[in-house]
Design a protein around this motif. Structure first.
Motif, PDB file in Angstrom:
ATOM      1  N   ALA A  69       0.679  -1.209   0.056  1.00  0.00           N
ATOM      2  CA  ALA A  69      -0.104   0.115   0.263  1.00  0.00           C
ATOM      3  C   ALA A  69       0.928   1.200   0.039  1.00  0.00           C
ATOM      4  N   GLU A  70       1.858   1.303   0.660  1.00  0.00           N
ATOM      5  CA  GLU A  70       2.973   2.364   0.761  1.00  0.00           C
ATOM      6  C   GLU A  70       3.517   2.636  -0.718  1.00  0.00           C
ATOM      7  N   ALA A  71       3.908   1.654  -1.360  1.00  0.00           N
ATOM      8  CA  ALA A  71       4.380   1.614  -2.671  1.00  0.00           C
ATOM      9  C   ALA A  71       3.427   2.326  -3.546  1.00  0.00           C
ATOM     10  N   PHE A  72       2.167   1.662  -3.309  1.00  0.00           N
ATOM     11  CA  PHE A  72       1.160   2.204  -4.290  1.00  0.00           C
ATOM     12  C   PHE A  72       0.796   3.614  -4.217  1.00  0.00           C
ATOM     13  N   LEU A  73       0.831   4.085  -2.904  1.00  0.00           N
ATOM     14  CA  LEU A  73       0.657   5.536  -2.936  1.00  0.00           C
ATOM     15  C   LEU A  73       1.777   6.361  -3.203  1.00  0.00           C
ATOM     16  N   VAL A  74       3.163   5.996  -3.106  1.00  0.00           N
ATOM     17  CA  VAL A  74       4.136   6.706  -3.892  1.00  0.00           C
ATOM     18  C   VAL A  74       4.055   6.633  -5.189  1.00  0.00           C
ATOM     19  N   ASP A  75       3.754   5.294  -5.716  1.00  0.00           N
ATOM     20  CA  ASP A  75       3.502   5.342  -7.367  1.00  0.00           C
ATOM     21  C   ASP A  75       2.512   6.547  -7.807  1.00  0.00           C
ATOM     22  N   GLN A  76       1.331   6.643  -7.272  1.00  0.00           N
ATOM     23  CA  GLN A  76       0.423   7.820  -7.584  1.00  0.00           C
ATOM     24  C   GLN A  76       0.831   8.925  -7.513  1.00  0.00           C
ATOM     25  N   ILE A  77       1.766   9.454  -6.394  1.00  0.00           N
ATOM     26  CA  ILE A  77       2.358  10.660  -6.072  1.00  0.00           C
ATOM     27  C   ILE A  77       3.249  10.908  -7.455  1.00  0.00           C
ATOM     28  N   ILE A  78       4.123  10.023  -7.791  1.00  0.00           N
ATOM     29  CA  ILE A  78       5.197  10.131  -8.703  1.00  0.00           C
ATOM     30  C   ILE A  78       4.573  10.385 -10.030  1.00  0.00           C
TER      31      ILE A  78
END
Length: 932
Positions: A69-78
């Motif tokens: 979930a943390e990786a998904f959040l950063v993916d979307q921000i990037i």
């Protein structure tokens, strides 16, 4: 990346982009105002998403979904930042073929996993060379991510550069192995992956090269982090049995089998379904602990330090049980998981090796020799293996016979055999434990001169040792939550066996000459080796482990084949394995009563030899910096004094007679002195001085005093270091005055010198001759780097009144304690003992070690009008034990109960930390105000 439920609760990128489009209409996209508004909005969304991820984690206690979930959040921000940069800030109407850019996630982020405080590793990929447009986009993205608080690692390359660098650098190769398309030009990312697959993955011999490189990298990493998974403050990422070992398996699996799915490894015959479950369980546990650790420390911390272990145990639901604290149960679970990772690594590598060998027509040299039969087993690739899975069922003795033969023939044990042993451990049962032949095999392995440490470690890692000796199984991965013990109980014990072997073989002869000389003289090597194996076997049971361990020994030794007399000796050694160190480090060895009491318990020269050797290996196995030459000197001194007592020596000879003998010996040594000078010197000292020092010391003191008198010096400070004893002996000769010892002790504390022993003497003409035995913080001599001259200056300034030591020490008291150790509570106590010495009262002070504690205690003793004759200081991690031999102002023992109670109360006040003193003062003030 795994499917994440309710993604939009974490971040809704579609809605976010709509809001950002509105912002671009309010402000010019290339304006400072737009950037500020954009950053503010992204911070809000990122913080909100992190709170959702954190809340889910604490609700489920599952690390793996949280990391996804943390990786998904950063993916979307990037992706949002990239879209803003390319579509709003630096849009291209007619891009050229070179004006393309692809974002790829690499490393752990490439796997789609991010721990709460992990770095974000990005690869910016361009077709041939960077253009000014791509530089602007990259710069914009990076600065925005940095301003958001993300820790970003990045590289900028084209596909050809990626492959070229990957061929040269295994780290880059590994990072690209996990590269994941994130955003931008997908065709460019596919092009890089295709080149990587063809030029790296499919290259001839690439599998072997990659495997060798990753396993060598793993071994080097293990060496850097202590080469043991059983250190009490493990690094859960880089240490042995940690997350990096699991990742190494994933990397090799992806390189060789083109998968990171453990279920596919089962289908390929690498793991059984049971092993897959163990692997998944271990992996999930470590991920969960890592997430908790990051949330707890709010930084990318990977080490399970003492200060976080208790809180982690609480968060993970480990509770205190009878005899075992929750934190110790948590750490035991951690070590067992780390052990599982090690087991599965061996299984994985063995299968990998077997499959690689099948693919090669010519056997690869590193895989060893072809199979051959040997005493009911087979040698496979240079390692001992079984013939079939039924071997252990048909003949349970092979559980021990396998390791016995491996030790005898200097062979390693094949991972396939270990794998089958793991599955059939239930057959190491009562019948096998009571089989005389099985016990004979075990005893031969334990007492073999062919590296019993390695064999015991193999037996333990395989689970056989804990099953064959269930009492040992109880201490496997048993942690002791303190700063003194570096290893778990089982690892400490196995290391102790290894140290004993090294002493016997002469590898440690320079460090332990007496133990090496005595070992061939002991009546039974078997007794010694069994005693070392069992000395800590009852730890963690809630009682005195020495007493409980002796009971275990009495039951187990006959089963192992020891005679009644051998059993009695082993049980005695286990019962009293702390006696010699306690006596040597906490008692005055020049006091005849000390030697009498010790010899009365030991009773025989053979037991004395065994006890000395057991004590040495026990201390050496505690940790790398625990043993030093001073401890060795004290143990040797006690040994020789006790040996003399046990073989007819006259330790109880009258003090007056002993003093006269020492005086006559010194008179003979000072023949070149005028007779009247000799007489005057002999009359300077009281009886206690002559009986508590040897001839060499008496002569050195005589020369020092003569020199001081001739020169008229009022203060003489003489220092001499002995590297073998790891000690610097500092003698201070000056006019005596009340509190002198306390002030010198304070000066030494200020200078960073650790006092480990001290003797205090007063002359008949009002002078003081105090000897301090000091070390540096590493337990070595103190005189390196000019420290001794600085110490002299501080002592002189202290005695002249230029430095107010107690004020300086009060400032330093708390700042010296590292935060990670503040979690330990050392229960303070004061024991006043009138039985340990015939002419002194012995005060034993226990408490939390801190700067200036010794100085404060001695100042309190001075305030109580007590005269210190000798002081003996022992430190055990966070705990300190200070022992003082004292008399009252009339030179007598303290026997009055009121005075004894007053001594206990005053010293207990000193043992309280400043925080505790403040609490008590506030409590007293509150009670007083209530009364008013």
């Amino acid at each position: 990346m795994e499917k994440i439920p309710n993604r939009r609760e974490i971040i809704d990128r579609k809605s976010l982009m709509a809001e950002l489009a509105t912002l671009s209409q309010e402000f010019k996209p290339d304006s400072f105002e737009f950037r500020n508004a954009l950053l503010k909005k992204l911070k809000e969304v990122y913080a909100s998403g992190r709170e959702v991820v954190k809340g889910r984690f604490f609700a489920t206690n599952k690390g793996r979904p949280s990391m996804h979930a943390e990786a998904f959040l950063v993916d979307q921000i990037i992706r949002a930042i990239y879209d803003v940069a390319t579509e709003m800030v630096y849009p291209l109407n007619n891009p050229t073929p070179e004006e393309k850019l692809s974002l790829m996630a690499v490393g752990g982020y490439g796997r789609g996993e991010l721990a709460p405080q992990s770095d974000v590793d990005l690869l910016f990929l361009f077709p041939y060379k960077q253009t000014s447009w791509s530089e602007q986009i990259i710069e914009y993205c990076l600065y925005m991510l940095w301003d958001l608080g993300l820790k970003v690692g990045h590289s900028t390359r084209n596909p050809d550069e990626c492959v070229r660098l990957a061929k040269k650098d295994i780290t880059i190769q590994t990072a690209l192995l996990e590269a994941r398309y994130l955003w931008g030009d997908q065709e460019l990312a596919n092009n890089m992956r295709s080149k990587f697959h063809n030029d790296i993955l499919e290259a001839q011999g690439s599998n072997r090269a990659f495997i060798d490189a990753k396993l060598q990298e793993r071994d080097d990493r293990h060496s850097r982090f202590g080469n043991s998974r059983y250190v009490v403050e493990p690094n859960m990422k880089e240490g042995k049995g940690g997350l990096r070992d699991i990742q190494t398996l994933f990397w090799i699996a992806k390189f060789v089998y083109r998968t990171t799915e453990v279920s596919e490894l089962v289908a390929k015959g690498v793991f059984t379904d049971s092993e897959r479950r163990r692997f998944t369980k271990a992996s999930n546990f470590l991920r969960t602990v890592r997430c908790h650790l990051h949330y707890l420390t709010n930084r990318p911390e990977e080490r399970l330090t003492f200060d976080v272990q208790a809180e982690l145990a609480h968060r993970l639901g480990y509770k205190d049980h009878a005899g075992t604290r929750g934190v110790e149960r948590f750490m035991k679970h951690y070590f067992l998981v780390a052990k599982d990772v090690g087991d599965l690594t061996r299984i994985f590598c063995a299968n990998l090796e077997a499959q690689q060998q099948k693919k090669s027509r010519i056997p690869i040299p590193t895989f060893g020799l072809l199979k051959r039969k040997l005493d009911g087993f087979q040698v496979d690739a240079g390692r001992l293996n079984i013939n079939s899975e039924d071997d252990f069922k048909e003949d349970p003795l092979k559980f021990l016979g396998l390791f016995h033969l491996a030790q005898k023939k200097d062979l390693d044990v094949h991972p396939n055999a270990l794998r089958i042993i793991r599955r059939q451990l239930k057959d190491v049962n009562k019948n096998l434990r009571n089989d005389p032949e099985a016990n004979r095999l075990f005893l031969e392995m334990l007492t073999s001169k062919k590296d019993p440490e390695t064999t015991l470690r193999r037996l333990s890692e395989a689970g056989v040792l804990g099953k064959f000796i269930p009492d040992f199984g109880r201490v496997v991965a048993q942690m002791q939550h303190d700063m003194y013990h570096v290893y778990t109980v089982d690892e400490h014990t196995i290391r102790a066996i290894g140290i004993l072997t090294q002493i016997e073989e002469g590898h440690l002869e320079e460090e332990h000459p007496l133990s090496h000389r005595l070992l061939p003289k002991v009546l039974s090597r078997t007794v010694l080796y069994v005693a070392v194996l069992l000395h800590d076997i009852a730890k963690g049971r809630g009682g005195d482990h020495s007493v409980l361990g002796a009971e275990v020994a009495e039951k187990l030794c006959p089963r192992l084949g020891l005679s009644p007399s051998e059993t009695e000796t082993v049980a005695w050694l286990v019962r009293y394995h702390l006696l010699m160190s306690n006596t040597a480090f906490k008692r005055d060895l020049s006091d005849p009563k000390t030697i009498e009491d010790f010899a009365q318990i030991v009773q025989s020269p053979d037991r004395l030899m065994l006890l000395l050797i057991l004590t040495v290996v026990d201390i050496r196995a505690v940790g790398p910096n625990v043993w030093n030459g001073w401890k060795g000197q004290l143990l040797r001194e006690l040994y020789h004094a006790a040996e003399s007592a046990l073989t007819g020596g006259h330790i109880s000879e009258g003090r007056a007679a002993r003093a006269r003998h020492h005086q006559e010996d010194l008179r003979d040594e000072l023949k070149d002195w005028p007779t009247e000078k000799i007489d005057a010197h002999l009359e300077k000292f009281y009886e206690s001085y002559w009986v508590s020092n040897n001839l060499n010391t008496h002569k050195a003191h005589a020369e020092l005093i003569k020199k001081a008198e001739e020169s008229g010096d009022k203060l003489v400070i003489h220092a001499e270091s002995d590297p073998f004893r790891s000690i610097t002996e500092v003698t201070v000769y000056t006019a005596d005055h009340p509190g002198l010892f306390a002030r010198i002790a304070a000066a030494m504390s200020l200078s960073g010198a650790n006092i480990v022993d001290a003797k205090i003497h007063t002359t008949t003409d009002g002078m003081a001759l105090d000897t301090f035995f000091i070390q540096d913080s590493e337990g070595d001599v103190y005189d390196q780097g000019g420290r001794m001259s600085k110490l002299r200056e501080v002592i002189e300034a202290t005695l002249s009144g230029e430095i107010r030591t107690h004020k300086e020490l009060d400032k330093r008291e708390q700042s010296n304690i590292p935060n990670r150790t503040k979690v330990f509570i050392a229960q303070p106590s004061v024991l006043v003992n009138n039985e340990a010495s015939n002419i002194h009262t012995v005060i034993e002070v226990r408490g939390r070690d801190r700067v200036g504690l010794l100085a404060n205690v001695t100042r309190a003793l001075f305030g109580l009008s007590l005269t210190i004759s000798s002081a003996h200081i022992s430190t055990f991690g966070e705990r300190v034990v200070d022992v003082f031999y004292v008399k009252d102002m009339f030179g007598l023992k303290i026997t009055n109960k009121v005075k004894i109670k007053n001594i206990e109360d005053k010293i207990m006040e000193v043992l309280d930390t400043p925080e505790e003193q403040k609490k008590k003062a506030r409590s007293a003030l509150k009670k007083k105000s209530l009364k008013v």
